[in-house]
Every structure is written in C-alpha cells, then in structure tokens.
Scaffold this motif. Sequence first.
Motif, PDB file in Angstrom:
ATOM      1  N   GLU A  37       0.815  -1.216   0.000  1.00  0.00           N
ATOM      2  CA  GLU A  37       0.000   0.000   0.000  1.00  0.00           C
ATOM      3  C   GLU A  37       0.851   1.269   0.000  1.00  0.00           C
ATOM      4  OE1 GLU A  37      -2.534  -0.646   3.386  1.00  0.00           O
ATOM      5  OE2 GLU A  37      -4.000  -1.740   2.183  1.00  0.00           O
ATOM      6  N   CYS A  38       2.131   1.142   0.266  1.00  0.00           N
ATOM      7  CA  CYS A  38       3.040   2.289   0.261  1.00  0.00           C
ATOM      8  C   CYS A  38       3.655   2.527  -1.117  1.00  0.00           C
ATOM      9  CB  CYS A  38       4.159   2.079   1.284  1.00  0.00           C
ATOM     10  SG  CYS A  38       3.577   2.019   2.988  1.00  0.00           S
ATOM     11  N   ALA A  39       3.319   1.706  -2.078  1.00  0.00           N
ATOM     12  CA  ALA A  39       3.870   1.857  -3.427  1.00  0.00           C
ATOM     13  C   ALA A  39       3.560   3.258  -3.951  1.00  0.00           C
ATOM     14  CB  ALA A  39       3.299   0.792  -4.362  1.00  0.00           C
ATOM     15  N   PRO A  40       4.459   3.798  -4.760  1.00  0.00           N
ATOM     16  CA  PRO A  40       4.285   5.164  -5.239  1.00  0.00           C
ATOM     17  C   PRO A  40       3.157   5.360  -6.256  1.00  0.00           C
ATOM     18  CG  PRO A  40       6.339   4.226  -6.061  1.00  0.00           C
ATOM     19  CD  PRO A  40       5.754   3.229  -5.114  1.00  0.00           C
ATOM     20  N   LEU A  74       4.115  -4.831  12.493  1.00  0.00           N
ATOM     21  CA  LEU A  74       2.942  -4.064  12.067  1.00  0.00           C
ATOM     22  C   LEU A  74       2.914  -2.678  12.702  1.00  0.00           C
ATOM     23  CD1 LEU A  74       0.175  -6.803  12.025  1.00  0.00           C
ATOM     24  CD2 LEU A  74       0.967  -5.462  10.070  1.00  0.00           C
ATOM     25  N   ASP A  75       3.438  -2.550  13.907  1.00  0.00           N
ATOM     26  CA  ASP A  75       3.439  -1.259  14.589  1.00  0.00           C
ATOM     27  C   ASP A  75       4.543  -0.324  14.108  1.00  0.00           C
ATOM     28  OD1 ASP A  75       1.208  -1.790  16.165  1.00  0.00           O
ATOM     29  OD2 ASP A  75       2.402  -2.717  17.742  1.00  0.00           O
ATOM     30  N   THR A  76       5.614  -0.853  13.562  1.00  0.00           N
ATOM     31  CA  THR A  76       6.731  -0.003  13.149  1.00  0.00           C
ATOM     32  C   THR A  76       6.784   0.222  11.644  1.00  0.00           C
ATOM     33  OG1 THR A  76       8.252  -1.882  12.987  1.00  0.00           O
ATOM     34  CG2 THR A  76       8.156  -0.721  15.102  1.00  0.00           C
ATOM     35  N   CYS A  77       6.091  -0.595  10.899  1.00  0.00           N
ATOM     36  CA  CYS A  77       6.124  -0.500   9.436  1.00  0.00           C
ATOM     37  C   CYS A  77       5.133   0.556   8.964  1.00  0.00           C
ATOM     38  CB  CYS A  77       5.786  -1.859   8.817  1.00  0.00           C
ATOM     39  SG  CYS A  77       5.852  -1.848   7.013  1.00  0.00           S
ATOM     40  N   THR A  78       5.659   1.627   8.431  1.00  0.00           N
ATOM     41  CA  THR A  78       4.824   2.703   7.898  1.00  0.00           C
ATOM     42  C   THR A  78       5.369   3.128   6.541  1.00  0.00           C
ATOM     43  OG1 THR A  78       6.164   4.467   8.883  1.00  0.00           O
ATOM     44  CG2 THR A  78       4.332   3.583  10.230  1.00  0.00           C
ATOM     45  N   CYS A  79       4.525   3.793   5.788  1.00  0.00           N
ATOM     46  CA  CYS A  79       4.979   4.341   4.508  1.00  0.00           C
ATOM     47  C   CYS A  79       6.081   5.367   4.748  1.00  0.00           C
ATOM     48  CB  CYS A  79       3.817   4.958   3.743  1.00  0.00           C
ATOM     49  SG  CYS A  79       2.569   3.755   3.229  1.00  0.00           S
ATOM     50  N   GLU A  80       5.964   6.109   5.837  1.00  0.00           N
ATOM     51  CA  GLU A  80       6.983   7.101   6.181  1.00  0.00           C
ATOM     52  C   GLU A  80       8.330   6.417   6.425  1.00  0.00           C
ATOM     53  OE1 GLU A  80       7.857  10.728   9.321  1.00  0.00           O
ATOM     54  OE2 GLU A  80       6.227   9.340   9.742  1.00  0.00           O
ATOM     55  N   ALA A  81       8.323   5.296   7.148  1.00  0.00           N
ATOM     56  CA  ALA A  81       9.568   4.571   7.399  1.00  0.00           C
ATOM     57  C   ALA A  81      10.206   4.135   6.081  1.00  0.00           C
ATOM     58  CB  ALA A  81       9.318   3.358   8.290  1.00  0.00           C
TER      59      ALA A  81
END
Length: 105
Positions: A37-40, A74-81
């Motif tokens: 879901e973080c794909a550009p 799941l708690d640390t993986c974000t699109c920002e990261a």
Amino acid sequence: MDRHRSGPAAFGLCVALASFGLGCEGPCRSLSVQVCECAPSPREEAACIRRLDLNESQQPEPTRAEQERCEALLDTCTCEALALGLPERCGISRDFRFSEPDAPE
C-alpha cells in the motif's frame, strides 16, 4: 498506521468474518499488504499485490515465530519509514523495490 493494530476486537472481527465465509489475514499477509500500500503508484501497488499472491502460493505457511515477528513489525512498518529508507522497520531488505527491475533487452 493505526488501521493495522490487532487485539481482542480484531480477533472478534476475524471470527465474525470467518462465519460469513470471509477469511482473515494473518499478520504476515497484513504486513506484506501494508508494504504494498506504500507503493508510489496504483500500478506498482497492484503489481506488488500480484507478486505477493504468487509468492504466498509457493511458500509454506509462516511459522508461529514468523507470525509473531510480523505482528511486532505491524506497529513499526509505515509508509513514512519506507520513504525515509528504513525498510528494516517493515522486516524487508534495503534492496526491496516495488517494481521488478526492467528485463534486459
């Protein structure tokens, strides 16, 4: 990305969905989808999901330890990261790409 938290409410939802014939994703599938879901672009997101589906069909079920590791990520993986170049927060390697490299001509 609070939408990926789990707990008693999420478990209850999984049970309810399963009773209607709708399966629940395990934490590793959820984590993988979260990364996709973080794909550009929508095209790259769709390609990422297709590769995920193909890879899942060729791999054994994750072990309990792997599931627990995915749950923690799941708690640390974000699109920002990912945008900051911190793929380890999602449990993926630094050489991860949403798109496959171009095939040699």
